[in-house]
Enzyme design. Structure first.
Site, short mmCIF file in Angstrom:
data_model
loop_
_atom_site.label_atom_id
_atom_site.label_comp_id
_atom_site.label_asym_id
_atom_site.label_seq_id
_atom_site.Cartn_x
_atom_site.Cartn_y
_atom_site.Cartn_z
N MET A 88 6.20 -6.67 2.67
CA MET A 88 5.51 -5.81 2.67
C MET A 88 4.43 -5.28 1.63
O MET A 88 3.26 -5.80 1.63
CB MET A 88 5.57 -4.41 3.20
CG MET A 88 5.74 -4.66 5.07
SD MET A 88 4.91 -5.45 6.15
CE MET A 88 3.26 -4.20 5.75
N HIS A 104 9.84 1.62 3.05
CA HIS A 104 10.46 2.55 2.36
C HIS A 104 9.63 2.52 0.86
O HIS A 104 9.62 1.83 0.00
CB HIS A 104 11.83 2.40 1.63
CG HIS A 104 12.83 2.54 2.98
ND1 HIS A 104 12.67 1.64 4.04
CD2 HIS A 104 13.56 3.00 2.83
CE1 HIS A 104 13.43 2.09 4.80
NE2 HIS A 104 14.02 3.13 4.35
N ASP A 129 -15.26 -7.40 -3.21
CA ASP A 129 -16.28 -5.50 -3.12
C ASP A 129 -16.81 -6.53 -4.77
O ASP A 129 -18.29 -5.39 -4.65
CB ASP A 129 -15.42 -4.61 -3.93
CG ASP A 129 -15.56 -3.45 -4.27
OD1 ASP A 129 -16.45 -2.92 -3.80
OD2 ASP A 129 -15.67 -2.85 -5.44
#
Length: 155
Positions: free
Chosen positions: A110, A63, A125
């Site tokens: 999440m 959501h 990175d």
């Protein structure tokens, strides 16, 4: 998506963490600001916050939430790890901890986990030119509070 329309709003908090293992020289560069791409921790923090806000765009069926708080902390860690001969080999790590809060109908686990993972990926990175063997590990939910299921705390 799960229908949460009938659920009452409640204050919800989730805390997640994880770490990225690296060579001591890589950690030294991060600590001293010598990375070619710039301020590793500062940029990783911004990436983690952005990731928490974009979780619904990245993970199907999550959501979209109006987050009220995202805090991301990093700890630089010097480790000693036993090697195959029984001696110690140098290893280092950066631990990322994300705390996410919302007042809403669904939790923010999440969002916290996504923030941690993207924060660590950003470190990878930015430092991969000097250390391609970095390893992300121990990504986990530490705590969550609020909602019908109540609280969870990793033991």
């Amino acid at each position: 998506m799960v229908d949460v329309g009938e659920k009452p709003d409640s204050q919800r908090v989730a805390i997640a963490s994880g770490k990225i293992l690296m060579q001591p020289e890589t950690l030294r560069r991060i600590r001293q600001g010598d990375a070619k791409k710039g301020d590793v921790i500062g940029i990783a923090r911004i990436a983690a916050i952005q990731a928490a806000k974009k979780t619904a765009d990245l993970i199907p069926l999550c959501h979209p939430l109006m987050l009220s708080r995202v805090a991301v902390d990093f700890e630089l860690i010097d480790l000693a790890k036993p090697d195959a001969s029984g001696g110690a080999s140098a290893q280092a790590a950066v631990q990322c901890t994300a705390t996410v809060e919302v007042t809403g109908k669904t939790g923010v686990e999440m969002e916290a986990l996504t923030a941690v993972q993207i924060g660590l990926l950003t470190i990878y990175d930015m430092c991969k030119a000097v250390d391609r063997a970095m390893t992300m590990t121990d990504i986990q939910l530490l705590e969550k509070h609020g909602g019908k299921s109540g609280s969870f705390r990793r033991g």
